[in-house]
Design an enzyme around this catalytic site. Structure first.
Site, PDB file in Angstrom:
ATOM      1  N   ASP A  67     -11.831  -5.761  -4.434  1.00 13.88           N
ATOM      2  CA  ASP A  67     -12.189  -4.878  -5.411  1.00 13.88           C
ATOM      3  C   ASP A  67     -12.379  -5.934  -6.797  1.00 13.88           C
ATOM      4  O   ASP A  67     -11.832  -6.673  -7.039  1.00 13.88           O
ATOM      5  CB  ASP A  67     -10.905  -4.099  -5.993  1.00 13.88           C
ATOM      6  CG  ASP A  67     -10.674  -2.876  -5.197  1.00 13.88           C
ATOM      7  OD1 ASP A  67     -11.363  -2.693  -4.060  1.00 13.88           O
ATOM      8  OD2 ASP A  67      -9.345  -2.532  -5.370  1.00 13.88           O
ATOM      9  N   TRP A  90     -16.875  -0.641  -6.759  1.00 10.35           N
ATOM     10  CA  TRP A  90     -16.183  -1.937  -6.945  1.00 10.35           C
ATOM     11  C   TRP A  90     -15.696  -2.584  -5.629  1.00 10.35           C
ATOM     12  O   TRP A  90     -15.116  -3.743  -5.832  1.00 10.35           O
ATOM     13  CB  TRP A  90     -15.163  -1.808  -7.985  1.00 10.35           C
ATOM     14  CG  TRP A  90     -13.990  -0.780  -7.578  1.00 10.35           C
ATOM     15  CD1 TRP A  90     -13.017  -1.091  -6.637  1.00 10.35           C
ATOM     16  CD2 TRP A  90     -13.998   0.386  -7.926  1.00 10.35           C
ATOM     17  NE1 TRP A  90     -12.259   0.062  -6.591  1.00 10.35           N
ATOM     18  CE2 TRP A  90     -12.879   1.234  -7.180  1.00 10.35           C
ATOM     19  CE3 TRP A  90     -14.833   1.465  -8.867  1.00 10.35           C
ATOM     20  CZ2 TRP A  90     -12.700   2.291  -7.384  1.00 10.35           C
ATOM     21  CZ3 TRP A  90     -14.415   2.772  -8.954  1.00 10.35           C
ATOM     22  CH2 TRP A  90     -13.169   3.309  -8.265  1.00 10.35           C
ATOM     23  N   HIS A  91     -15.569  -1.718  -4.587  1.00 13.00           N
ATOM     24  CA  HIS A  91     -14.932  -1.909  -3.380  1.00 13.00           C
ATOM     25  C   HIS A  91     -16.012  -2.796  -2.373  1.00 13.00           C
ATOM     26  O   HIS A  91     -16.783  -1.927  -1.927  1.00 13.00           O
ATOM     27  CB  HIS A  91     -14.248  -0.752  -2.764  1.00 13.00           C
ATOM     28  CG  HIS A  91     -13.405  -1.072  -1.544  1.00 13.00           C
ATOM     29  ND1 HIS A  91     -12.066  -0.980  -1.436  1.00 13.00           N
ATOM     30  CD2 HIS A  91     -13.805  -1.446  -0.225  1.00 13.00           C
ATOM     31  CE1 HIS A  91     -11.686  -1.183  -0.248  1.00 13.00           C
ATOM     32  NE2 HIS A  91     -12.511  -1.511   0.427  1.00 13.00           N
ATOM     33  N   SER A 131      -5.514   1.383   4.595  1.00 10.14           N
ATOM     34  CA  SER A 131      -6.249   0.599   3.647  1.00 10.14           C
ATOM     35  C   SER A 131      -7.060  -0.458   4.131  1.00 10.14           C
ATOM     36  O   SER A 131      -6.503  -1.297   5.001  1.00 10.14           O
ATOM     37  CB  SER A 131      -5.388   0.181   2.459  1.00 10.14           C
ATOM     38  OG  SER A 131      -5.806  -0.476   1.788  1.00 10.14           O
ATOM     39  N   ALA A 166      -5.753   5.107  -0.364  1.00  9.45           N
ATOM     40  CA  ALA A 166      -5.391   5.015   1.101  1.00  9.45           C
ATOM     41  C   ALA A 166      -4.043   5.123   1.457  1.00  9.45           C
ATOM     42  O   ALA A 166      -3.099   4.609   0.902  1.00  9.45           O
ATOM     43  CB  ALA A 166      -5.815   3.819   1.790  1.00  9.45           C
ATOM     44  N   GLN A 173       0.983  -1.212  -0.018  1.00 11.05           N
ATOM     45  CA  GLN A 173       0.034   0.010  -0.030  1.00 11.05           C
ATOM     46  C   GLN A 173       1.008   1.170  -0.016  1.00 11.05           C
ATOM     47  O   GLN A 173       0.612   2.277  -0.544  1.00 11.05           O
ATOM     48  CB  GLN A 173      -0.819   0.036   1.173  1.00 11.05           C
ATOM     49  CG  GLN A 173      -2.222   1.032   1.225  1.00 11.05           C
ATOM     50  CD  GLN A 173      -3.040   0.923  -0.024  1.00 11.05           C
ATOM     51  OE1 GLN A 173      -3.238  -0.333  -0.371  1.00 11.05           O
ATOM     52  NE2 GLN A 173      -3.457   2.115  -0.584  1.00 11.05           N
ATOM     53  N   GLU A 223     -16.798   4.273  -4.561  1.00 11.21           N
ATOM     54  CA  GLU A 223     -16.338   3.149  -5.411  1.00 11.21           C
ATOM     55  C   GLU A 223     -17.150   1.934  -5.422  1.00 11.21           C
ATOM     56  O   GLU A 223     -17.010   1.163  -4.643  1.00 11.21           O
ATOM     57  CB  GLU A 223     -14.894   2.751  -4.577  1.00 11.21           C
ATOM     58  CG  GLU A 223     -13.929   3.830  -4.542  1.00 11.21           C
ATOM     59  CD  GLU A 223     -12.639   3.273  -3.878  1.00 11.21           C
ATOM     60  OE1 GLU A 223     -12.545   2.221  -3.656  1.00 11.21           O
ATOM     61  OE2 GLU A 223     -11.379   3.954  -4.003  1.00 11.21           O
ATOM     62  N   HIS A 262      -7.673  -3.111   2.601  1.00  6.64           N
ATOM     63  CA  HIS A 262      -7.083  -4.057   2.051  1.00  6.64           C
ATOM     64  C   HIS A 262      -6.149  -4.856   2.746  1.00  6.64           C
ATOM     65  O   HIS A 262      -6.160  -6.089   2.974  1.00  6.64           O
ATOM     66  CB  HIS A 262      -6.329  -3.749   0.580  1.00  6.64           C
ATOM     67  CG  HIS A 262      -7.370  -3.405  -0.603  1.00  6.64           C
ATOM     68  ND1 HIS A 262      -7.946  -4.476  -1.226  1.00  6.64           N
ATOM     69  CD2 HIS A 262      -7.888  -2.325  -1.055  1.00  6.64           C
ATOM     70  CE1 HIS A 262      -8.894  -3.902  -1.887  1.00  6.64           C
ATOM     71  NE2 HIS A 262      -8.621  -2.484  -1.932  1.00  6.64           N
TER      72      HIS A 262
END
Length: 254
Positions: free
Chosen positions: A176, A227-228, A167, A162, A141, A225, A169
């Site tokens: 995503d 897609w997130h 993040s 981020a 990240q 977003e 993630h």
């Protein structure tokens, strides 16, 4: 006093002193044993209970934001621009996601299983979803954020990327997703595609939320977003979807 045999007298006195000392020592040891046996016994039960409580955090839904932040393994851990993960944190239950994708990627096991169910439901509608990016380490990240700042500038980068440690993630709970209809890219227009509409209307049934909804930037800190996806479990996802909440709003009111 006249002692006829001084040697014998001193010997007797010495033996008497030794006997007194031995008796005194014996009494002291007996008293110590009695005191120890009456003292409260310390057990490992408290430690065990604490450990069990920590290990069950991942299945809790009745949790406040402040509690979630203290445990990065919790399904409801809050990670955003004001709450960060430690740079060394990595989920212990990461698995490789066995789904179509633009690259190999990982998620925590529970989230990966739920994502497989979501993708299978999309297939039944003749829709093809693809994984784009799941777990990312702090270091990854860091590199991605620096690249975005270089490409878009600080202000724009902070809307779409981020900072390291901030993040989702890194939690292993975010994925995503994309589709061929947007050339396997991450675009806002994904939200208007058939695949994007399917995600919007069905993700919560499998425990996922769209983490950064449209027109919620003032709360989430990030641009829309579609897609997130963030895994929070079916019950929490259903409540967030029903009440049109952001994750921050849910944690504040739960």
């Amino acid at each position: 006093m006249h002692v006829q045999n001084k040697k014998r007298f001193y010997l007797m006195v010495g033996l008497l002193i030794v006997v007194i000392l031995l008796v005194g020592f014996s009494i002291y040891m007996i008293w110590s044993d009695i005191s120890s046996s009456n003292a409260p016994v310390q057990t490992a039960s408290n430690t065990t209970n604490t450990a069990n409580a920590d290990s069950s955090q991942g299945n809790r839904t009745d949790i406040t934001a402040s509690q979630a932040i203290t445990n990065p393994t919790d399904l409801l851990v809050l990670v955003n621009k004001t709450t960060s993960l430690d740079e060394n944190y990595q989920p212990s239950d990461l698995v490789w996601v066995d789904l179509p994708g633009v690259r190999e990627t990982q998620l925590r096991k529970e989230a990966a299983t739920a994502l497989e169910d979501l993708f299978a439901a999309a297939e039944l509608k003749n829709l093809s979803l693809y994984c784009c990016s799941g777990y990312r380490s702090y270091q990854t990240q860091e590199e991605l954020y620096a690249e975005n700042v270089k490409t878009y500038g600080q202000k724009e980068a902070d809307l779409v990327s981020a900072k390291p440690g901030q993040s989702e993630h890194q939690t292993g709970l975010a994925m995503d997703v994309t589709a061929e209809s947007v050339n396997f890219d991450l675009l806002e227009s994904f939200g208007q595609t058939t695949e994007g509409e399917f995600i919007k209307n069905n993700a919560h049934l499998y425990g996922f939320i769209i983490r950064y909804p449209e027109d919620k930037t003032a709360i989430t800190g990030y641009a829309y977003e579609p897609w997130h996806l963030r895994y929070v479990g079916k019950d929490v996802a259903a409540e967030i979807d029903k009440n049109n909440l952001t994750f921050e709003e849910y944690l504040k009111t739960s």
